[in-house]
Design a protein around this motif. Structure first.
Motif, PDB file in Angstrom:
ATOM      1  N   GLN A  70      -8.037   3.624   3.400  1.00 34.28           N
ATOM      2  CA  GLN A  70      -7.599   2.251   3.640  1.00 34.28           C
ATOM      3  C   GLN A  70      -6.347   1.938   2.836  1.00 34.28           C
ATOM      4  OE1 GLN A  70      -8.938   0.188   6.082  1.00 34.28           O
ATOM      5  NE2 GLN A  70      -6.956  -0.757   5.644  1.00 34.28           N
ATOM      6  N   THR A  71      -6.270   2.426   1.616  1.00 35.80           N
ATOM      7  CA  THR A  71      -5.080   2.212   0.793  1.00 35.80           C
ATOM      8  C   THR A  71      -3.865   2.889   1.423  1.00 35.80           C
ATOM      9  OG1 THR A  71      -6.401   2.046  -1.213  1.00 35.80           O
ATOM     10  CG2 THR A  71      -4.062   2.553  -1.499  1.00 35.80           C
ATOM     11  N   LEU A  72      -4.046   4.103   1.925  1.00 31.89           N
ATOM     12  CA  LEU A  72      -2.944   4.807   2.591  1.00 31.89           C
ATOM     13  C   LEU A  72      -2.476   4.032   3.819  1.00 31.89           C
ATOM     14  CD1 LEU A  72      -4.326   8.449   2.323  1.00 31.89           C
ATOM     15  CD2 LEU A  72      -2.539   7.408   0.914  1.00 31.89           C
ATOM     16  N   LEU A  73      -3.437   3.544   4.610  1.00 35.06           N
ATOM     17  CA  LEU A  73      -3.089   2.756   5.801  1.00 35.06           C
ATOM     18  C   LEU A  73      -2.398   1.459   5.416  1.00 35.06           C
ATOM     19  CD1 LEU A  73      -6.381   3.248   7.867  1.00 35.06           C
ATOM     20  CD2 LEU A  73      -4.184   4.407   8.211  1.00 35.06           C
ATOM     21  N   ASP A  74      -2.910   0.802   4.384  1.00 30.19           N
ATOM     22  CA  ASP A  74      -2.312  -0.461   3.920  1.00 30.19           C
ATOM     23  C   ASP A  74      -0.882  -0.267   3.434  1.00 30.19           C
ATOM     24  OD1 ASP A  74      -4.698  -1.738   4.476  1.00 30.19           O
ATOM     25  OD2 ASP A  74      -5.349  -1.853   2.379  1.00 30.19           O
ATOM     26  N   ASN A  75      -0.545   0.966   3.059  1.00 32.70           N
ATOM     27  CA  ASN A  75       0.799   1.258   2.584  1.00 32.70           C
ATOM     28  C   ASN A  75       1.673   1.898   3.658  1.00 32.70           C
ATOM     29  OD1 ASN A  75       1.284   0.703  -0.472  1.00 32.70           O
ATOM     30  ND2 ASN A  75      -0.845   1.342  -0.300  1.00 32.70           N
TER      31      ASN A  75
END
Length: 121
Positions: A70-75
């Protein structure tokens, strides 16, 4: 997902693919001579605790991977999922390396048990 997450791959690449190409065989160990010197009740308790903590780790890492993705997607990264057929082909190709891995490890029983535990046999 830990490696792309902790190394901030989103800063330098746009895509990430869910290949499931790695499985960590996180092991709980004890000196075999010490273990043999314990009572059967103590051995059973340690074995049970080891199995429980290993399952805890599997569950924990699954949650951590979800957070990392989710952090990768959010970035800004885009996630590519691999089809079942693609995943099967990936496994087939990687299994062609098993003989070399077994040679390096030099313990077929350990290799086979680890692959089975990781679901990669």
């Amino acid at each position: 997902m830990d490696v792309p997450f902790s190394n901030k791959f989103y800063e330098v690449q746009k895509y990430i693919s869910g290949t499931d190409h790695m499985a960590d065989a996180w092991l709980v160990g004890i000196n075999s001579e010490v273990f043999k010197g314990l009572s059967e009740k103590q051995q059973d308790a340690i074995t049970k605790a080891g199995e429980e903590v290993q399952q805890w780790n599997v569950d924990f890492m699954e949650k951590e991977d979800e957070t990392a993705l989710q952090t990768l997607l959010d970035n800004g990264m885009e996630y590519n999922d691999i089809s079942d057929e693609g995943r099967e082909e990936f496994v087939k190709v990687s299994q062609s390396c098993y003989d070399k891995f077994k040679e390096l490890i030099d313990d077929d029983e350990l290799f086979d048990a680890t692959a089975k535990f990781c679901g990669k046999n």
